[in-house]
Motif scaffolding. Structure first.
Motif, PDB file in Angstrom:
ATOM      1  N   VAL A 152       0.853  -1.191   0.000  1.00  0.00           N
ATOM      2  CA  VAL A 152       0.000   0.000   0.000  1.00  0.00           C
ATOM      3  C   VAL A 152       0.888   1.240   0.000  1.00  0.00           C
ATOM      4  O   VAL A 152       1.821   1.356   0.800  1.00  0.00           O
ATOM      5  CB  VAL A 152      -0.937   0.043   1.221  1.00  0.00           C
ATOM      6  CG1 VAL A 152      -1.862   1.259   1.143  1.00  0.00           C
ATOM      7  CG2 VAL A 152      -1.762  -1.238   1.330  1.00  0.00           C
ATOM      8  N   PHE A 153       0.571   2.167  -0.909  1.00  0.00           N
ATOM      9  CA  PHE A 153       1.297   3.433  -1.007  1.00  0.00           C
ATOM     10  C   PHE A 153       0.304   4.591  -0.965  1.00  0.00           C
ATOM     11  O   PHE A 153      -0.840   4.457  -1.382  1.00  0.00           O
ATOM     12  CB  PHE A 153       2.091   3.509  -2.315  1.00  0.00           C
ATOM     13  CG  PHE A 153       3.255   2.562  -2.377  1.00  0.00           C
ATOM     14  CD1 PHE A 153       4.527   2.991  -2.018  1.00  0.00           C
ATOM     15  CD2 PHE A 153       3.078   1.246  -2.778  1.00  0.00           C
ATOM     16  CE1 PHE A 153       5.607   2.120  -2.074  1.00  0.00           C
ATOM     17  CE2 PHE A 153       4.146   0.372  -2.830  1.00  0.00           C
ATOM     18  CZ  PHE A 153       5.421   0.809  -2.482  1.00  0.00           C
ATOM     19  N   ALA A 154       0.781   5.730  -0.492  1.00  0.00           N
ATOM     20  CA  ALA A 154       0.001   6.968  -0.549  1.00  0.00           C
ATOM     21  C   ALA A 154       0.571   7.850  -1.644  1.00  0.00           C
ATOM     22  O   ALA A 154       1.780   7.822  -1.915  1.00  0.00           O
ATOM     23  CB  ALA A 154       0.058   7.696   0.782  1.00  0.00           C
ATOM     24  N   LYS A 155      -0.299   8.621  -2.275  1.00  0.00           N
ATOM     25  CA  LYS A 155       0.162   9.593  -3.260  1.00  0.00           C
ATOM     26  C   LYS A 155       0.894  10.713  -2.523  1.00  0.00           C
ATOM     27  O   LYS A 155       0.330  11.367  -1.658  1.00  0.00           O
ATOM     28  CB  LYS A 155      -1.022  10.174  -4.039  1.00  0.00           C
ATOM     29  CG  LYS A 155      -1.777   9.148  -4.860  1.00  0.00           C
ATOM     30  CD  LYS A 155      -2.984   9.768  -5.547  1.00  0.00           C
ATOM     31  CE  LYS A 155      -3.776   8.725  -6.324  1.00  0.00           C
ATOM     32  NZ  LYS A 155      -4.966   9.297  -6.980  1.00  0.00           N
ATOM     33  N   GLY A 156       2.165  10.922  -2.896  1.00  0.00           N
ATOM     34  CA  GLY A 156       2.953  11.961  -2.236  1.00  0.00           C
ATOM     35  C   GLY A 156       2.971  13.259  -3.007  1.00  0.00           C
ATOM     36  O   GLY A 156       3.392  14.291  -2.505  1.00  0.00           O
ATOM     37  N   SER A 157       2.529  13.211  -4.267  1.00  0.00           N
ATOM     38  CA  SER A 157       2.488  14.408  -5.100  1.00  0.00           C
ATOM     39  C   SER A 157       1.521  14.154  -6.245  1.00  0.00           C
ATOM     40  O   SER A 157       1.066  13.029  -6.459  1.00  0.00           O
ATOM     41  CB  SER A 157       3.875  14.713  -5.664  1.00  0.00           C
ATOM     42  OG  SER A 157       4.258  13.706  -6.604  1.00  0.00           O
ATOM     43  N   LYS A 158       1.236  15.214  -6.983  1.00  0.00           N
ATOM     44  CA  LYS A 158       0.424  15.066  -8.184  1.00  0.00           C
ATOM     45  C   LYS A 158       1.285  14.520  -9.316  1.00  0.00           C
ATOM     46  O   LYS A 158       2.516  14.589  -9.268  1.00  0.00           O
ATOM     47  CB  LYS A 158      -0.182  16.412  -8.588  1.00  0.00           C
ATOM     48  CG  LYS A 158      -1.234  16.930  -7.601  1.00  0.00           C
ATOM     49  CD  LYS A 158      -1.910  18.170  -8.153  1.00  0.00           C
ATOM     50  CE  LYS A 158      -2.994  18.666  -7.197  1.00  0.00           C
ATOM     51  NZ  LYS A 158      -4.079  17.687  -7.024  1.00  0.00           N
ATOM     52  N   VAL A 159       0.634  13.971 -10.343  1.00  0.00           N
ATOM     53  CA  VAL A 159       1.360  13.532 -11.540  1.00  0.00           C
ATOM     54  C   VAL A 159       2.010  14.758 -12.169  1.00  0.00           C
ATOM     55  O   VAL A 159       1.362  15.790 -12.373  1.00  0.00           O
ATOM     56  CB  VAL A 159       0.400  12.867 -12.550  1.00  0.00           C
ATOM     57  CG1 VAL A 159       1.116  12.607 -13.869  1.00  0.00           C
ATOM     58  CG2 VAL A 159      -0.138  11.561 -11.971  1.00  0.00           C
ATOM     59  N   SER A 160       3.318  14.666 -12.460  1.00  0.00           N
ATOM     60  CA  SER A 160       4.016  15.824 -13.008  1.00  0.00           C
ATOM     61  C   SER A 160       5.224  15.381 -13.812  1.00  0.00           C
ATOM     62  O   SER A 160       5.603  14.210 -13.809  1.00  0.00           O
ATOM     63  CB  SER A 160       4.460  16.764 -11.875  1.00  0.00           C
ATOM     64  OG  SER A 160       5.389  16.098 -11.027  1.00  0.00           O
ATOM     65  N   GLY A 161       5.840  16.335 -14.503  1.00  0.00           N
ATOM     66  CA  GLY A 161       7.057  16.070 -15.243  1.00  0.00           C
ATOM     67  C   GLY A 161       6.798  15.444 -16.603  1.00  0.00           C
ATOM     68  O   GLY A 161       5.680  15.057 -16.942  1.00  0.00           O
ATOM     69  N   GLU A 162       7.866  15.350 -17.367  1.00  0.00           N
ATOM     70  CA  GLU A 162       7.787  14.839 -18.729  1.00  0.00           C
ATOM     71  C   GLU A 162       7.301  13.400 -18.767  1.00  0.00           C
ATOM     72  O   GLU A 162       6.610  12.988 -19.702  1.00  0.00           O
ATOM     73  CB  GLU A 162       9.174  14.939 -19.374  1.00  0.00           C
ATOM     74  CG  GLU A 162       9.189  14.745 -20.869  1.00  0.00           C
ATOM     75  CD  GLU A 162      10.564  15.016 -21.456  1.00  0.00           C
ATOM     76  OE1 GLU A 162      10.605  15.586 -22.564  1.00  0.00           O
ATOM     77  OE2 GLU A 162      11.564  14.651 -20.823  1.00  0.00           O
ATOM     78  N   TYR A 163       7.643  12.630 -17.720  1.00  0.00           N
ATOM     79  CA  TYR A 163       7.278  11.209 -17.695  1.00  0.00           C
ATOM     80  C   TYR A 163       5.945  10.943 -17.009  1.00  0.00           C
ATOM     81  O   TYR A 163       5.523   9.806 -16.868  1.00  0.00           O
ATOM     82  CB  TYR A 163       8.366  10.397 -17.002  1.00  0.00           C
ATOM     83  CG  TYR A 163       9.703  10.383 -17.722  1.00  0.00           C
ATOM     84  CD1 TYR A 163       9.819  10.849 -19.032  1.00  0.00           C
ATOM     85  CD2 TYR A 163      10.843   9.910 -17.087  1.00  0.00           C
ATOM     86  CE1 TYR A 163      11.045  10.846 -19.686  1.00  0.00           C
ATOM     87  CE2 TYR A 163      12.074   9.892 -17.739  1.00  0.00           C
ATOM     88  CZ  TYR A 163      12.171  10.366 -19.034  1.00  0.00           C
ATOM     89  OH  TYR A 163      13.378  10.350 -19.678  1.00  0.00           O
ATOM     90  N   ARG A 164       5.278  12.000 -16.516  1.00  0.00           N
ATOM     91  CA  ARG A 164       3.949  11.884 -15.877  1.00  0.00           C
ATOM     92  C   ARG A 164       3.949  10.895 -14.709  1.00  0.00           C
ATOM     93  O   ARG A 164       3.123   9.995 -14.624  1.00  0.00           O
ATOM     94  CB  ARG A 164       2.889  11.457 -16.895  1.00  0.00           C
ATOM     95  CG  ARG A 164       2.647  12.459 -17.998  1.00  0.00           C
ATOM     96  CD  ARG A 164       1.460  12.049 -18.841  1.00  0.00           C
ATOM     97  NE  ARG A 164       1.730  10.883 -19.652  1.00  0.00           N
ATOM     98  CZ  ARG A 164       0.804  10.148 -20.243  1.00  0.00           C
ATOM     99  NH1 ARG A 164      -0.477  10.447 -20.091  1.00  0.00           N
ATOM    100  NH2 ARG A 164       1.128   9.107 -20.988  1.00  0.00           N
ATOM    101  N   ILE A 165       4.905  11.027 -13.808  1.00  0.00           N
ATOM    102  CA  ILE A 165       4.953  10.142 -12.646  1.00  0.00           C
ATOM    103  C   ILE A 165       4.748  10.970 -11.376  1.00  0.00           C
ATOM    104  O   ILE A 165       4.799  12.194 -11.407  1.00  0.00           O
ATOM    105  CB  ILE A 165       6.277   9.348 -12.576  1.00  0.00           C
ATOM    106  CG1 ILE A 165       7.485  10.292 -12.567  1.00  0.00           C
ATOM    107  CG2 ILE A 165       6.376   8.386 -13.743  1.00  0.00           C
ATOM    108  CD1 ILE A 165       8.806   9.587 -12.425  1.00  0.00           C
ATOM    109  N   ARG A 166       4.529  10.271 -10.257  1.00  0.00           N
ATOM    110  CA  ARG A 166       4.294  10.956  -8.996  1.00  0.00           C
ATOM    111  C   ARG A 166       5.166  10.341  -7.895  1.00  0.00           C
ATOM    112  O   ARG A 166       5.581   9.183  -7.990  1.00  0.00           O
ATOM    113  CB  ARG A 166       2.818  10.877  -8.602  1.00  0.00           C
ATOM    114  CG  ARG A 166       2.354   9.493  -8.239  1.00  0.00           C
ATOM    115  CD  ARG A 166       0.999   9.539  -7.526  1.00  0.00           C
ATOM    116  NE  ARG A 166      -0.120   9.478  -8.449  1.00  0.00           N
ATOM    117  CZ  ARG A 166      -1.006  10.446  -8.591  1.00  0.00           C
ATOM    118  NH1 ARG A 166      -0.895  11.545  -7.904  1.00  0.00           N
ATOM    119  NH2 ARG A 166      -2.010  10.315  -9.445  1.00  0.00           N
TER     120      ARG A 166
END
Length: 331
Positions: free
Chosen positions: A119-133
């Motif tokens: 289980v993971f929590a989202k630590g940030s919004k999707v961002s950057g050229e590779y669309r990762i968070r």
């Protein structure tokens, strides 16, 4: 208690019938007696052999992690009602007030959903050229690679290195159903291949482009995993590929920036071909801005467009929606 006695070979059919009649007693396990099965019932049922029997009570399993999580009562209303499941990994979005209870929330999810291993929590919004968070580990195994199944295909991926959302599975199947056998497809922002691998089951060729080397690496693996040799992975900027491919169908799954690549999409589709465009729109006016951009780019290129379908795909943010527009290009 009262029970219905039925031959073992008919047990499943009778069980469904008892449920339909609303007489199957809840909270008890059926019982086997030789070649017969006994089902507990709440009242006599006409047409069946009735007997008296003792049954073991079944332990009720909680349906939601919110039923078992140990957090103060005053913050329970803040607990999210849903989370994403990718393979055997859960990703949950927690408000700041709940982050201190992340471990307890993660462990509750593992307890209720036995097939989830991390289980993971989202630590940030999707961002950057590779669309990762950024992801924050809450509980379970400390790994981010998994194998996800949807629409009859398997997708290997690393949730920390590539962009993927399971929330578009229905939309991907909708596009698959509209794809015709023998088509050439251009998936402009392919990721690990959820569109490409699926459409390859019908299409003649699928050109699958992505700028993220990790996405293309997994796309190569998924191509082998699903036995789709007609998928052609391309690592690089889609701007350098556009125009070299002439496709019957183009997929533009980059909702935040798809409007910036409309020229490339229209240059890559055959006359009479279809483009599946994705974007974000405010609730009060979902499509107008995107329609205007599509028509403006077509005019600039000397093409004509025919709007075929417009859909609200899913909620994205408060009063914001992920939208889809299908349009045909005439040259």
């Amino acid at each position: 208690m009262l029970a219905v006695k039925v031959p073992k070979r008919e047990a499943e059919k009778i069980r469904r019938k008892l449920i339909e009649l609303g007489v199957l007693a809840k909270g008890y396990s059926p019982k086997r007696e030789g070649n017969f099965v006994l089902f507990p019932v709440e009242m006599p049922v006409e047409g069946f052999e009735l007997v008296e029997a003792e049954f073991e009570k079944t332990e009720r399993r909680p349906h939601s992690y919110r039923e078992v999580v140990e957090v103060p009562d005053e913050i329970k209303p803040l607990l999210p009602s849903s989370f994403d499941i990718i393979g055997d990994i859960a990703i949950i979005e927690l408000p700041e007030e709940l982050m201190d209870y992340g471990k307890a929330i993660g462990e509750a999810i593992l307890k209720v959903h036995r097939h989830i291993k991390a289980v993971f929590a989202k630590g940030s919004k999707v961002s950057g050229e590779y669309r990762i968070r950024e992801l924050i580990h809450l509980a379970g195994e400390k790994r981010t690679e998994t194998l996800h199944r949807e629409n009859g295909i398997r997708l290997k991926l690393d949730i920390a290195r590539v962009y993927y959302t399971p929330r578009l599975a229905t939309e991907r199947m909708r596009v698959f159903e509209r794809t015709q056998p023998g088509e050439i497809v251009f998936d402009m922002f392919a990721g690990v291949g959820p569109y490409s691998i699926l459409l390859a089951k019908k299409a003649k060729l699928v050109f699958a482009c992505d700028i993220n080397p990790w996405a293309v690496r997994y796309l190569e693996e998924n191509k082998k995993l699903n036995k789709t040799p007609n998928v052609i992975p391309i690592l690089g900027d889609v701007r350098k590929v556009a125009g070299q491919i002439k496709a019957d169908r183009v997929i533009m799954n980059l909702p935040k920036f798809a409007d910036r690549f409309l020229k490339e999409a229209m240059m890559s589709v055959k006359s009479g071909g279809i483009v599946h465009y994705y974007g974000f729109g405010p609730e009060e006016d979902l499509f107008s801005e995107h329609e205007q951009k599509i028509k403006a780019v077509a005019r600039e290129l000397g093409f004509k467009v025919e709007l075929l379908d417009e859909r609200r795909v899913r909620p994205y943010a408060p009063r914001q929606f992920n939208i889809a527009i299908d349009f045909r290009v005439w040259k």
